[in-house]
Scaffold this motif. Structure first.
Motif, PDB file in Angstrom:
ATOM      1  N   TRP A  69      -7.229  -3.284   7.986  1.00 45.53           N
ATOM      2  CA  TRP A  69      -6.226  -4.344   7.958  1.00 45.53           C
ATOM      3  C   TRP A  69      -6.170  -5.022   6.599  1.00 45.53           C
ATOM      4  CZ3 TRP A  69      -2.375  -4.293  10.948  1.00 45.53           C
ATOM      5  CH2 TRP A  69      -2.480  -3.838  12.264  1.00 45.53           C
ATOM      6  N   SER A  70      -7.263  -5.043   5.869  1.00 44.79           N
ATOM      7  CA  SER A  70      -7.240  -5.588   4.514  1.00 44.79           C
ATOM      8  C   SER A  70      -6.363  -4.735   3.608  1.00 44.79           C
ATOM      9  CB  SER A  70      -8.666  -5.661   3.948  1.00 44.79           C
ATOM     10  OG  SER A  70      -9.462  -6.525   4.712  1.00 44.79           O
ATOM     11  N   LEU A  71      -6.478  -3.420   3.754  1.00 45.55           N
ATOM     12  CA  LEU A  71      -5.634  -2.521   2.968  1.00 45.55           C
ATOM     13  C   LEU A  71      -4.167  -2.670   3.361  1.00 45.55           C
ATOM     14  CD1 LEU A  71      -7.876   0.683   2.944  1.00 45.55           C
ATOM     15  CD2 LEU A  71      -7.547  -0.981   1.100  1.00 45.55           C
ATOM     16  N   VAL A  72      -3.914  -2.881   4.646  1.00 46.13           N
ATOM     17  CA  VAL A  72      -2.537  -3.111   5.100  1.00 46.13           C
ATOM     18  C   VAL A  72      -1.989  -4.390   4.482  1.00 46.13           C
ATOM     19  CG1 VAL A  72      -1.102  -3.633   7.109  1.00 46.13           C
ATOM     20  CG2 VAL A  72      -2.814  -1.821   7.242  1.00 46.13           C
ATOM     21  N   TRP A  73      -2.804  -5.454   4.492  1.00 48.67           N
ATOM     22  CA  TRP A  73      -2.382  -6.708   3.869  1.00 48.67           C
ATOM     23  C   TRP A  73      -2.112  -6.509   2.383  1.00 48.67           C
ATOM     24  CZ3 TRP A  73      -1.688 -11.941   5.138  1.00 48.67           C
ATOM     25  CH2 TRP A  73      -1.810 -12.254   6.487  1.00 48.67           C
ATOM     26  N   GLY A  74      -2.999  -5.799   1.713  1.00 52.54           N
ATOM     27  CA  GLY A  74      -2.812  -5.561   0.283  1.00 52.54           C
ATOM     28  C   GLY A  74      -1.539  -4.792  -0.003  1.00 52.54           C
ATOM     29  N   ALA A  75      -1.271  -3.751   0.794  1.00 53.56           N
ATOM     30  CA  ALA A  75      -0.052  -2.974   0.612  1.00 53.56           C
ATOM     31  C   ALA A  75       1.189  -3.821   0.919  1.00 53.56           C
ATOM     32  CB  ALA A  75      -0.079  -1.738   1.512  1.00 53.56           C
ATOM     33  N   GLY A  76       1.099  -4.652   1.948  1.00 56.45           N
ATOM     34  CA  GLY A  76       2.228  -5.501   2.297  1.00 56.45           C
ATOM     35  C   GLY A  76       2.541  -6.514   1.213  1.00 56.45           C
ATOM     36  N   LEU A  77       1.509  -7.147   0.661  1.00 56.73           N
ATOM     37  CA  LEU A  77       1.729  -8.118  -0.404  1.00 56.73           C
ATOM     38  C   LEU A  77       2.297  -7.444  -1.652  1.00 56.73           C
ATOM     39  CD1 LEU A  77      -1.544 -10.237  -0.044  1.00 56.73           C
ATOM     40  CD2 LEU A  77       0.786 -10.932   0.570  1.00 56.73           C
ATOM     41  N   LEU A  80       5.991  -6.552  -0.968  1.00 57.71           N
ATOM     42  CA  LEU A  80       6.833  -7.746  -1.006  1.00 57.71           C
ATOM     43  C   LEU A  80       7.075  -8.198  -2.444  1.00 57.71           C
ATOM     44  CD1 LEU A  80       8.266 -10.067   0.465  1.00 57.71           C
ATOM     45  CD2 LEU A  80       6.060 -11.256   0.557  1.00 57.71           C
ATOM     46  N   THR A  81       6.038  -8.148  -3.263  1.00 58.45           N
ATOM     47  CA  THR A  81       6.186  -8.542  -4.670  1.00 58.45           C
ATOM     48  C   THR A  81       7.135  -7.615  -5.405  1.00 58.45           C
ATOM     49  OG1 THR A  81       3.929  -9.427  -4.683  1.00 58.45           O
ATOM     50  CG2 THR A  81       4.942  -8.970  -6.813  1.00 58.45           C
ATOM     51  N   MET A  82       7.023  -6.323  -5.169  1.00 58.53           N
ATOM     52  CA  MET A  82       7.901  -5.378  -5.846  1.00 58.53           C
ATOM     53  C   MET A  82       9.348  -5.545  -5.404  1.00 58.53           C
ATOM     54  SD  MET A  82       5.792  -1.813  -6.384  1.00 58.53           S
ATOM     55  CE  MET A  82       5.544  -1.491  -4.643  1.00 58.53           C
ATOM     56  N   LEU A  85      10.796  -8.482  -7.158  1.00 58.53           N
ATOM     57  CA  LEU A  85      11.016  -8.203  -8.578  1.00 58.53           C
ATOM     58  C   LEU A  85      12.074  -7.129  -8.809  1.00 58.53           C
ATOM     59  CD1 LEU A  85       7.313  -8.221  -9.887  1.00 58.53           C
ATOM     60  CD2 LEU A  85       9.024 -10.028 -10.122  1.00 58.53           C
ATOM     61  N   GLY A  86      12.545  -6.502  -7.730  1.00 58.36           N
ATOM     62  CA  GLY A  86      13.540  -5.447  -7.875  1.00 58.36           C
ATOM     63  C   GLY A  86      12.982  -4.183  -8.492  1.00 58.36           C
ATOM     64  N   PHE A  87      11.729  -3.918  -8.228  1.00 59.24           N
ATOM     65  CA  PHE A  87      11.045  -2.755  -8.812  1.00 59.24           C
ATOM     66  C   PHE A  87      10.302  -2.022  -7.710  1.00 59.24           C
ATOM     67  CE2 PHE A  87       6.803  -1.318 -10.167  1.00 59.24           C
ATOM     68  CZ  PHE A  87       7.158  -0.294 -11.028  1.00 59.24           C
ATOM     69  N   TRP A  88      10.322  -0.698  -7.768  1.00 61.96           N
ATOM     70  CA  TRP A  88       9.610   0.075  -6.745  1.00 61.96           C
ATOM     71  C   TRP A  88       8.925   1.287  -7.356  1.00 61.96           C
ATOM     72  CZ3 TRP A  88       8.306  -1.227  -1.965  1.00 61.96           C
ATOM     73  CH2 TRP A  88       7.721  -0.238  -1.153  1.00 61.96           C
ATOM     74  N   LEU A  96      -2.249  -0.485  -6.595  1.00 60.32           N
ATOM     75  CA  LEU A  96      -2.336  -1.948  -6.642  1.00 60.32           C
ATOM     76  C   LEU A  96      -2.582  -2.516  -5.243  1.00 60.32           C
ATOM     77  CD1 LEU A  96      -2.205  -4.459  -8.353  1.00 60.32           C
ATOM     78  CD2 LEU A  96       0.281  -4.505  -8.044  1.00 60.32           C
ATOM     79  N   GLY A  97      -1.926  -1.928  -4.226  1.00 59.40           N
ATOM     80  CA  GLY A  97      -2.134  -2.383  -2.858  1.00 59.40           C
ATOM     81  C   GLY A  97      -3.567  -2.180  -2.409  1.00 59.40           C
ATOM     82  N   ALA A  98      -4.129  -0.998  -2.754  1.00 59.69           N
ATOM     83  CA  ALA A  98      -5.517  -0.730  -2.391  1.00 59.69           C
ATOM     84  C   ALA A  98      -6.472  -1.664  -3.125  1.00 59.69           C
ATOM     85  CB  ALA A  98      -5.857   0.726  -2.690  1.00 59.69           C
TER      86      ALA A  98
END
Length: 226
Positions: A69-77, A80-82, A85-88, A96-98
């Protein structure tokens, strides 16, 4: 407090939660219960345990589940940031999520999952506290721990309480106080908010209004779902 009193206290609290809210297991392990300066886990794991408690009463933190779930949170954050910022980039999302999940979120999750949840200070012999008041305080702290189970739920409640600081009220503490008052009133104990901290008193008044506005058993829904 004698050893058998400690065991009887926890079993009585667990039985009441099971009957009132349908909570079959505490949302924390025995290592998060502290009697004075003694952790319950240490007593249960000693060479000569002072008393026996059913292991089925507890929910121990799962290291691998929390990591997931920590990795899920990291990927989600990161996602959302990307998006903002309009970047993917899938590679950025992966690495970065990991990194955020492992290095930032996971330590917070584990600290939240292993911190002391219940501190039982009442000495039923000589402290001036009766059985009902000691047990009601334990009930209140268990309610706080249960409402804060899981990093996501705990974080949401922290944000809600932070927003209510302008009114100097705590929703989480208010709900826990209602649970303790219901226990005490059912056991014939005194229920008074006269000496409560102002933030907890206002939180209890707010929680009462929310419960009254909800259909059915509002208090159970607040404790178990929200």
């Amino acid at each position: 407090m004698e050893d058998f009193e400690r065991a009887a206290l926890l079993e009585a609290v667990h039985q009441w939660y099971a009957e009132r809210f349908g909570i079959a297991r505490f949302s924390f392990g025995p290592s998060r219960v502290l009697f004075y300066d003694r952790i319950l886990q240490d007593e249960l794991e000693g060479d000569d345990p002072l008393y026996e408690l059913d292991p089925a009463l507890w929910t121990e933190p799962n290291l691998w589940l929390n990591l997931f779930w920590s990795l899920v949170w990291g990927a989600g954050l990161t996602a959302l940031t990307m998006v903002l910022l309009g970047f993917w980039s899938w590679s950025v999302l992966l690495w970065l999520g990991a990194s955020i999940g492992l290095l930032a979120v996971f330590p917070c999750v584990m600290m939240q999952a292993t911190r002391t949840a219940v501190v039982i200070e009442g000495d039923q012999q000589g402290s001036g506290q009766d059985d009902v008041s000691v047990t009601a305080e334990t009930v209140r702290q268990v309610a706080l721990a249960h409402m804060g189970r899981g990093f996501g739920r705990w974080l949401v409640h922290c944000l809600v309480d932070a927003a209510l600081v302008v009114q100097w009220a705590s929703f989480t503490r208010g709900v826990a106080r209602l649970v303790a008052e219901e226990y005490a009133s059912g056991k014939g104990g005194a229920v008074s908010r006269e000496h409560l901290p102002l933030r907890e008193k206002r939180g209890a008044a707010l929680a009462e209004k929310i419960v009254a506005a909800m259909d059915g058993d509002g208090l159970k829904r607040l404790v178990c779902r929200y």
